[in-house]
Each structure stands twice: as structure tokens, then as C-alpha cells.
Scaffold this motif. Structure first.
Motif, PDB file in Angstrom:
ATOM      1  N   ASP A 124       0.480   5.998 -46.249  1.00 44.40           N
ATOM      2  CA  ASP A 124      -0.191   7.299 -46.166  1.00 44.40           C
ATOM      3  C   ASP A 124      -1.474   7.235 -45.336  1.00 44.40           C
ATOM      4  O   ASP A 124      -1.666   8.009 -44.404  1.00 44.40           O
ATOM      5  N   GLY A 125      -2.355   6.309 -45.669  1.00 45.69           N
ATOM      6  CA  GLY A 125      -3.646   6.236 -45.004  1.00 45.69           C
ATOM      7  C   GLY A 125      -3.541   5.974 -43.509  1.00 45.69           C
ATOM      8  O   GLY A 125      -4.255   6.589 -42.714  1.00 45.69           O
ATOM      9  N   LYS A 126      -2.663   5.067 -43.130  1.00 48.03           N
ATOM     10  CA  LYS A 126      -2.533   4.709 -41.714  1.00 48.03           C
ATOM     11  C   LYS A 126      -1.974   5.876 -40.910  1.00 48.03           C
ATOM     12  O   LYS A 126      -2.506   6.240 -39.850  1.00 48.03           O
ATOM     13  N   VAL A 127      -0.897   6.472 -41.394  1.00 44.30           N
ATOM     14  CA  VAL A 127      -0.287   7.586 -40.675  1.00 44.30           C
ATOM     15  C   VAL A 127      -1.237   8.786 -40.640  1.00 44.30           C
ATOM     16  O   VAL A 127      -1.338   9.489 -39.635  1.00 44.30           O
ATOM     17  N   GLY A 128      -1.946   8.997 -41.758  1.00 40.64           N
ATOM     18  CA  GLY A 128      -2.925  10.076 -41.782  1.00 40.64           C
ATOM     19  C   GLY A 128      -4.019   9.874 -40.751  1.00 40.64           C
ATOM     20  O   GLY A 128      -4.482  10.822 -40.120  1.00 40.64           O
ATOM     21  N   GLY A 129      -4.441   8.625 -40.564  1.00 43.28           N
ATOM     22  CA  GLY A 129      -5.452   8.323 -39.554  1.00 43.28           C
ATOM     23  C   GLY A 129      -4.956   8.605 -38.152  1.00 43.28           C
ATOM     24  O   GLY A 129      -5.694   9.140 -37.317  1.00 43.28           O
ATOM     25  N   PHE A 130      -3.692   8.253 -37.884  1.00 44.67           N
ATOM     26  CA  PHE A 130      -3.110   8.556 -36.576  1.00 44.67           C
ATOM     27  C   PHE A 130      -3.153  10.063 -36.321  1.00 44.67           C
ATOM     28  O   PHE A 130      -3.440  10.508 -35.206  1.00 44.67           O
ATOM     29  N   GLY A 131      -2.825  10.836 -37.365  1.00 43.48           N
ATOM     30  CA  GLY A 131      -2.823  12.283 -37.214  1.00 43.48           C
ATOM     31  C   GLY A 131      -4.204  12.840 -36.954  1.00 43.48           C
ATOM     32  O   GLY A 131      -4.400  13.689 -36.081  1.00 43.48           O
ATOM     33  N   ARG A 132      -5.183  12.358 -37.717  1.00 42.98           N
ATOM     34  CA  ARG A 132      -6.551  12.859 -37.532  1.00 42.98           C
ATOM     35  C   ARG A 132      -7.082  12.550 -36.141  1.00 42.98           C
ATOM     36  O   ARG A 132      -7.841  13.336 -35.564  1.00 42.98           O
ATOM     37  N   ASP A 133      -6.689  11.408 -35.602  1.00 38.01           N
ATOM     38  CA  ASP A 133      -7.163  11.033 -34.277  1.00 38.01           C
ATOM     39  C   ASP A 133      -6.622  11.945 -33.178  1.00 38.01           C
ATOM     40  O   ASP A 133      -7.224  12.051 -32.104  1.00 38.01           O
ATOM     41  N   MET A 134      -5.467  12.574 -33.418  1.00 38.99           N
ATOM     42  CA  MET A 134      -4.914  13.432 -32.371  1.00 38.99           C
ATOM     43  C   MET A 134      -5.341  14.889 -32.518  1.00 38.99           C
ATOM     44  O   MET A 134      -5.081  15.705 -31.634  1.00 38.99           O
ATOM     45  N   VAL A 135      -6.025  15.252 -33.611  1.00 38.79           N
ATOM     46  CA  VAL A 135      -6.434  16.632 -33.835  1.00 38.79           C
ATOM     47  C   VAL A 135      -7.316  17.164 -32.706  1.00 38.79           C
ATOM     48  O   VAL A 135      -7.125  18.300 -32.251  1.00 38.79           O
ATOM     49  N   PRO A 136      -8.317  16.409 -32.203  1.00 43.02           N
ATOM     50  CA  PRO A 136      -9.118  16.939 -31.091  1.00 43.02           C
ATOM     51  C   PRO A 136      -8.268  17.282 -29.867  1.00 43.02           C
ATOM     52  O   PRO A 136      -8.564  18.249 -29.158  1.00 43.02           O
ATOM     53  N   LEU A 137      -7.224  16.501 -29.621  1.00 43.77           N
ATOM     54  CA  LEU A 137      -6.340  16.789 -28.493  1.00 43.77           C
ATOM     55  C   LEU A 137      -5.558  18.068 -28.743  1.00 43.77           C
ATOM     56  O   LEU A 137      -5.351  18.872 -27.832  1.00 43.77           O
ATOM     57  N   LEU A 138      -5.110  18.272 -29.976  1.00 39.91           N
ATOM     58  CA  LEU A 138      -4.391  19.491 -30.311  1.00 39.91           C
ATOM     59  C   LEU A 138      -5.292  20.711 -30.146  1.00 39.91           C
ATOM     60  O   LEU A 138      -4.871  21.744 -29.621  1.00 39.91           O
ATOM     61  N   ARG A 139      -6.527  20.590 -30.596  1.00 40.90           N
ATOM     62  CA  ARG A 139      -7.455  21.716 -30.496  1.00 40.90           C
ATOM     63  C   ARG A 139      -7.738  22.094 -29.048  1.00 40.90           C
ATOM     64  O   ARG A 139      -7.988  23.257 -28.737  1.00 40.90           O
ATOM     65  N   SER A 140      -7.703  21.110 -28.165  1.00 46.81           N
ATOM     66  CA  SER A 140      -7.962  21.381 -26.751  1.00 46.81           C
ATOM     67  C   SER A 140      -6.700  21.807 -26.007  1.00 46.81           C
ATOM     68  O   SER A 140      -6.759  22.076 -24.808  1.00 46.81           O
ATOM     69  N   GLY A 141      -5.568  21.846 -26.707  1.00 47.26           N
ATOM     70  CA  GLY A 141      -4.321  22.260 -26.081  1.00 47.26           C
ATOM     71  C   GLY A 141      -3.587  21.153 -25.357  1.00 47.26           C
ATOM     72  O   GLY A 141      -2.597  21.415 -24.657  1.00 47.26           O
ATOM     73  N   ASP A 142      -4.032  19.929 -25.517  1.00 51.16           N
ATOM     74  CA  ASP A 142      -3.370  18.792 -24.865  1.00 51.16           C
ATOM     75  C   ASP A 142      -2.249  18.279 -25.772  1.00 51.16           C
ATOM     76  O   ASP A 142      -2.362  17.230 -26.404  1.00 51.16           O
ATOM     77  N   TYR A 143      -1.149  19.017 -25.810  1.00 49.85           N
ATOM     78  CA  TYR A 143      -0.048  18.646 -26.690  1.00 49.85           C
ATOM     79  C   TYR A 143       0.615  17.342 -26.246  1.00 49.85           C
ATOM     80  O   TYR A 143       1.014  16.528 -27.082  1.00 49.85           O
ATOM     81  N   ALA A 144       0.732  17.148 -24.934  1.00 52.01           N
ATOM     82  CA  ALA A 144       1.339  15.921 -24.429  1.00 52.01           C
ATOM     83  C   ALA A 144       0.518  14.706 -24.853  1.00 52.01           C
ATOM     84  O   ALA A 144       1.063  13.693 -25.303  1.00 52.01           O
ATOM     85  N   GLY A 145      -0.795  14.812 -24.733  1.00 52.05           N
ATOM     86  CA  GLY A 145      -1.658  13.705 -25.128  1.00 52.05           C
ATOM     87  C   GLY A 145      -1.597  13.455 -26.620  1.00 52.05           C
ATOM     88  O   GLY A 145      -1.595  12.307 -27.071  1.00 52.05           O
ATOM     89  N   ALA A 146      -1.558  14.528 -27.408  1.00 54.03           N
ATOM     90  CA  ALA A 146      -1.512  14.383 -28.862  1.00 54.03           C
ATOM     91  C   ALA A 146      -0.224  13.727 -29.320  1.00 54.03           C
ATOM     92  O   ALA A 146      -0.231  12.784 -30.118  1.00 54.03           O
ATOM     93  N   VAL A 147       0.903  14.208 -28.804  1.00 55.59           N
ATOM     94  CA  VAL A 147       2.202  13.649 -29.197  1.00 55.59           C
ATOM     95  C   VAL A 147       2.329  12.202 -28.729  1.00 55.59           C
ATOM     96  O   VAL A 147       2.845  11.345 -29.455  1.00 55.59           O
ATOM     97  N   THR A 148       1.847  11.931 -27.530  1.00 50.97           N
ATOM     98  CA  THR A 148       1.884  10.559 -27.022  1.00 50.97           C
ATOM     99  C   THR A 148       1.041   9.640 -27.888  1.00 50.97           C
ATOM    100  O   THR A 148       1.436   8.507 -28.186  1.00 50.97           O
ATOM    101  N   SER A 149      -0.118  10.114 -28.310  1.00 51.14           N
ATOM    102  CA  SER A 149      -1.021   9.306 -29.128  1.00 51.14           C
ATOM    103  C   SER A 149      -0.357   8.854 -30.428  1.00 51.14           C
ATOM    104  O   SER A 149      -0.289   7.659 -30.725  1.00 51.14           O
ATOM    105  N   ILE A 150       0.143   9.802 -31.198  1.00 48.61           N
ATOM    106  CA  ILE A 150       0.689   9.436 -32.507  1.00 48.61           C
ATOM    107  C   ILE A 150       2.005   8.680 -32.376  1.00 48.61           C
ATOM    108  O   ILE A 150       2.271   7.733 -33.123  1.00 48.61           O
ATOM    109  N   THR A 151       2.837   9.053 -31.396  1.00 42.41           N
ATOM    110  CA  THR A 151       4.126   8.372 -31.224  1.00 42.41           C
ATOM    111  C   THR A 151       3.918   6.923 -30.794  1.00 42.41           C
ATOM    112  O   THR A 151       4.582   6.010 -31.302  1.00 42.41           O
ATOM    113  N   SER A 152       3.018   6.701 -29.863  1.00 43.54           N
ATOM    114  CA  SER A 152       2.759   5.343 -29.374  1.00 43.54           C
ATOM    115  C   SER A 152       2.219   4.445 -30.477  1.00 43.54           C
ATOM    116  O   SER A 152       2.600   3.278 -30.584  1.00 43.54           O
TER     117      SER A 152
END
Length: 223
Positions: A124-152
Motif C-alpha cells: 500500500d505505502g509504496k504504490v501510494g507514494g508512486f501515485g502521490r508523486d505523479m499528482v503534480p503532473l496530472l494537475r498540470s495536464g501532463d497525462y503522458a508524464g504521469a502514466v509513464t512515471s507510475i508505470t515505470s
């Protein structure tokens, strides 16, 4: 099944969009961009990455973007889709080694579902951290960067646990962060106050106090 849910805040007027009921969704690859927010290079790169994880580490990562959750909550939608598609279904390993990364762009929600066969390395904690790290990218509309971040990052954890290497892994995009306060402002305020006290002491003829303050400023410890 371990389930992690987080929403991100986005401002703007609500718009009506056609929903994507689960019954109408069929996978065409590891990454299925039903919301149409990922560019071709990102799709190709992530599909290659997920294919390597499947072939080398015997685990499946599915990435799905939709515009709307069809009126359902993210948990129900993600779990139902995970089960319908049979992501990470039990095979020769006898374990449910699957991960579903779901992104609902207009609902401003994302959800990561981890099969029990991978819960030990993706808690839970690790995956949750991955998600929180991509939130700024989502807020800026960088969906490609956000999806790449968590998937990688998910792929890297699985590969390391399996003792395999992934070729041409896409770089993880990081959103710009505001610089943190390192305490320099507080030191500057202290120095200004100290200087003012020294000046006042001099004007009033307080030689002893002046010496004491100068001693502190210069590190002498006294006057």
C-alpha cells in the motif's frame, strides 16, 4: 487484491462526457488509452515496457485511461475491469501477478489495483507514494508524464524482484516543485535584528552590551 485510490484536484467547469461502461471495453494491448490523452511514442514505449515485464518477470501491468467511470466509484470500476480482463491471471506460477493502473481524466481519479501475488513487493505505502508523486503532473495536464512515471516505477520494482533487467525503460518525468525553505530567511532576520541592537547599544553608550553582541556574532562567546 490490494487497492489504492487517490484523486487529484483540478479546477474547471464540469462538462458532460460519454461514459465508458466496463462491458464496452476490450483490451487491444497492455496500454489502452480510451480517453485519448497519450501520444503515440508514449503508447509504444509503455507497451514495450509492459511486454518485457510480462515475458521476463511473468507479471502483467495493464494501463487504462478513460474519461468517465460511468457513474461508479473508482474501486468498483477498477476491480471489475481487472477481473473482466483477467489481468495477471493464475498461470504456471499459480499466483495472481497483475497490476491495473486506472486513470479517469474527467473524473479526476486514479486507482491502482495490485494482485495478491505482487502485494509483497508493491504494498500500500509504496504504490501510494508512486501515485502521490505523479499528482503534480496530472494537475498540470501532463497525462503522458504521469502514466509513464507510475508505470515505470511499478515495472522497475517487479523487474528487480524477479532479477531481470528491462531495456529502453522510459525516463520518469518529474514535475517542477517549489524550492523548499532551507532556513536562510530566518538567519537573515536574526542578523538584521542583531545589527539593529548593536547600533542602538552604540548610540546609548552600552559598551558592555555591544561587546557581548559582537562576541556572539563573531563566535567569541562573550564581551
Amino acid at each position: 487484491i490490494l487497492r489504492i485510490a487517490v484523486g487529484w484536484i483540478a479546477l474547471g467547469a464540469a462538462v458532460w462526457v460519454s461514459a465508458e461502461p466496463i462491458s464496452s471495453l476490450s483490451p487491444s494491448n497492455y496500454v489502452n488509452d480510451f480517453a485519448g490523452v497519450l501520444d503515440a511514442p508514449t503508447l509504444a514505449s509503455l507497451n514495450d515496457l509492459c511486454q518485457q515485464v510480462d515475458q521476463k518477470a511473468k507479471a502483467q501491468i495493464a494501463v487504462v485511461t478513460v474519461k468517465s467511470l460511468d457513474g461508479q466509484d473508482a474501486v468498483s470500476y477498477a476491480v471489475a475491469l481487472y477481473q473482466k480482463w483477467g489481468i495477471g491471471a493464475k498461470g504456471a506460477t499459480g499466483k495472481d501477478r497483475g497490476v491495473l493502473i486506472l486513470l479517469a481524466t474527467n473524473d479526476h481519479k486514479y486507482w491502482t489495483t495490485v494482485g495478491y501475488g505482487l502485494e509483497g513487493i508493491l504494498p500500500d505505502g509504496k504504490v501510494g507514494g508512486f501515485g502521490r508523486d505523479m499528482v503534480p503532473l496530472l494537475r498540470s495536464g501532463d497525462y503522458a508524464g504521469a502514466v509513464t512515471s507510475i508505470t515505470s516505477r511499478v515495472a522497475t520494482v517487479i523487474a528487480q524482484d524477479a532479477g531481470v533487467s528491462l531495456e529502453n525503460a522510459p525516463p520518469v518525468a518529474m514535475a517542477r516543485r517549489q524550492p523548499t525553505n532551507n532556513g536562510g530567511g530566518g538567519v537573515a532576520v536574526f542578523v538584521v535584528i542583531l545589527i539593529i541592537l548593536i547600533i542602538l547599544s552604540s548610540l546609548r553608550g552600552g559598551g558592555g552590551l555591544l561587546g557581548f553582541l559582537l562576541g556572539i556574532l563573531l563566535g567569541g562567546g562573550g564581551g
